[in-house]
Design a protein around this motif. Structure first.
Motif, mmCIF file in Angstrom:
data_model
loop_
_atom_site.group_PDB
_atom_site.id
_atom_site.type_symbol
_atom_site.label_atom_id
_atom_site.label_comp_id
_atom_site.label_asym_id
_atom_site.label_seq_id
_atom_site.Cartn_x
_atom_site.Cartn_y
_atom_site.Cartn_z
ATOM 1 N N HIS A 1 2.168 -8.256 9.632
ATOM 2 C CA HIS A 1 0.982 -7.473 10.004
ATOM 3 C C HIS A 1 -0.079 -8.406 10.596
ATOM 4 O O HIS A 1 -0.102 -9.609 10.297
ATOM 5 N N ASP B 1 0.673 -3.431 14.100
ATOM 6 C CA ASP B 1 -0.075 -2.602 13.150
ATOM 7 C C ASP B 1 0.939 -1.822 12.304
ATOM 8 O O ASP B 1 2.161 -1.944 12.523
ATOM 9 N N SER B 2 0.455 -1.017 11.385
ATOM 10 C CA SER B 2 1.374 -0.335 10.459
ATOM 11 C C SER B 2 2.383 0.542 11.196
ATOM 12 O O SER B 2 3.549 0.596 10.810
ATOM 13 N N SER C 1 -3.416 4.630 11.200
ATOM 14 C CA SER C 1 -4.695 4.686 11.918
ATOM 15 C C SER C 1 -4.451 4.807 13.426
ATOM 16 O O SER C 1 -5.282 5.331 14.155
ATOM 17 N N HIS D 1 -12.589 -0.970 12.659
ATOM 18 C CA HIS D 1 -11.427 -0.200 12.208
ATOM 19 C C HIS D 1 -11.952 1.123 11.619
ATOM 20 O O HIS D 1 -13.028 1.137 11.008
ATOM 21 N N GLU E 1 -11.298 2.537 8.999
ATOM 22 C CA GLU E 1 -11.488 2.485 7.544
ATOM 23 C C GLU E 1 -12.907 2.031 7.170
ATOM 24 O O GLU E 1 -13.272 2.030 5.992
ATOM 25 N N THR F 1 -5.621 -1.768 14.202
ATOM 26 C CA THR F 1 -5.629 -3.208 14.502
ATOM 27 C C THR F 1 -5.074 -3.489 15.899
ATOM 28 O O THR F 1 -5.654 -4.270 16.647
HETATM 29 P P1 13P Z 1 -3.438 -0.758 10.920
HETATM 30 O O1 13P Z 1 -2.399 0.311 10.839
HETATM 31 O O2 13P Z 1 -4.546 -0.419 11.862
HETATM 32 O O3 13P Z 1 -2.796 -2.064 11.227
HETATM 33 O O4 13P Z 1 -4.164 -0.862 9.499
HETATM 34 C C1 13P Z 1 -3.521 -1.234 8.339
HETATM 35 C C2 13P Z 1 -4.470 -1.556 7.273
HETATM 36 O O5 13P Z 1 -4.088 -1.829 6.168
HETATM 37 C C3 13P Z 1 -5.888 -1.533 7.578
HETATM 38 O O6 13P Z 1 -6.599 -1.980 6.490
#
Ligand code: 13P
Ligand code: SF4
Length: 327
Positions: free
Chosen positions: A41, A57-58, A146, A215, A217, A232
């Motif tokens: 990541h 990213d995720s 995200s 971000h 979050e 990200t």
């Molecule tokens: P992303 O999917 O944007 O990489 O975010 C993962 C995450 O843990 C953000 O805190």
């Protein structure tokens, strides 16, 4: 001391490893010999991102895990990410170099409490962020990240009533964009919650030529201040294509490594947290993965993510629905 005992006691294997270049070349050799892939990541340490076969990213990491031909996936990330990789590729051996690498956001949504919440609102479709345990995913109709959250919510009929979990900040951000009826779980991430609005405003005053990027979050006041909001990889892509020369980065500062590789001439300023005595904007869970831990994980093929068949089956439906919509 045997491997299983070490994992039980410490969460990782910490036998002696080679140093420097030798450590790197041994990791590369084992990776090739064992047909393994290292996924990292963007919040990981610079040297971990550098040795990875793929950084992302995720969403991108899930896609890689689902499609890889490797026999072993070494996941340089946090527990829910490695667990998602195992759910998507159950026949593969998925290794998490340090089992202590959890996520405060995923932990803010315990499955038993969430189950009751879902049962109390049976008329709502459950959309959960990927930062959740396999048990919470099993209680969800569809997962999002995200990077695709807006697309996933907009794929649902306009009058659909939705539960969104666990991140209240991402949830409120998507709600403000889509205008959908969303009942939002009260969870958040300790890293993104910590940014100080006052200090960011002061930083912007000292650097009026800088853009603020955040971000989703992050808390609402920080999001309001931001010139751009994204996952990200979207933040990295933005700094690559945009012609501004200076950025204040309101997310975990690990992303700055890729930004610097793309545009070394630009300036990247990590947004400050409330507490100046600690590196609060670093995710300590992401930083738990080190090169020696990756070496040991590959060598001893441990610690491994183990999930029973039933758990995988229950959790996979909601992730696969996301993959179908997101591609
Ligand atoms: P992303 O999917 O944007 O990489 O975010 C993962 C995450 O843990 C953000 O805190
Ligand atoms: Fe979880 Fe926050 Fe770390 Fe992301 S930054 S992995 S949401 S604790």
């Amino acid at each position: 001391m045997d491997v299983n005992r070490l994992i039980k006691e410490k969460g990782y294997v910490d036998f002696k490893t080679p140093r420097g270049e030798k450590l790197i070349s041994e990791i590369r050799k084992m990776r090739k010999d064992k047909n393994a892939i290292i996924l990292a990541h963007y919040y990981e340490r610079d040297e971990v991102q550098d040795i990875a076969d793929f950084t992302g990213d995720s969403l991108a990491l899930s896609q890689q895990a689902a499609n890889t031909k490797a026999d072993i996936i070494v996941f340089a990330g946090v527990h829910f990410m490695a667990e998602t990789a195992k759910i998507l590729s159950p026949e593969k051996k998925v290794l998490l170099p340090d089992m202590n690498a959890s996520c405060s956001l995923a932990d803010s949504c315990p499955a038993d409490k969430f189950e009751k919440f879902v049962k109390d609102h049976p008329d709502r479709t459950v959309v959960s962020y990927v930062n959740t345990s396999a048990e919470v995913k099993a209680l969800s109709d569809i997962i999002c990240t995200s990077g695709n959250a807006v697309k996933i919510i907009q794929s649902l009929p306009e009058d659909e009533k939705i539960i969104f979990a666990p991140d209240k900040n991402l949830g409120n951000y998507i709600k403000s964009i889509t205008g959908r009826d969303m009942l939002i779980w009260n969870g958040s991430c300790h890293v993104h919650r910590e940014f100080s609005l006052e200090k960011i405003i002061n930083l912007k005053k000292e650097n009026p030529d800088a853009k603020i990027i955040a971000h989703p979050e992050c808390e609402e006041p920080v999001r309001i201040l931001a010139d751009f909001i994204g996952s990200t990889s979207q933040l990295i892509e933005y700094t690559k294509k945009d012609n501004c020369k200076k950025y204040i980065i309101a997310t975990e500062p690990g992303v700055i490594h890729q930004m610097r590789l793309n545009n070394p001439e630009k300036e990247y300023i990590p947004a400050p947290g409330h507490d100046s005595t600690c590196a609060c904007s670093e995710c300590e869970f992401m930083k738990m993965t080190t090169l020696p831990k990756i070496y040991n994980a590959l060598k001893y093929e441990a610690p491994e993510i183990i999930l029973d068949k039933e758990k995988i089956e229950k959790a996979s439906g909601s992730i696969k629905r996301m993959m179908e919509i997101s591609g």
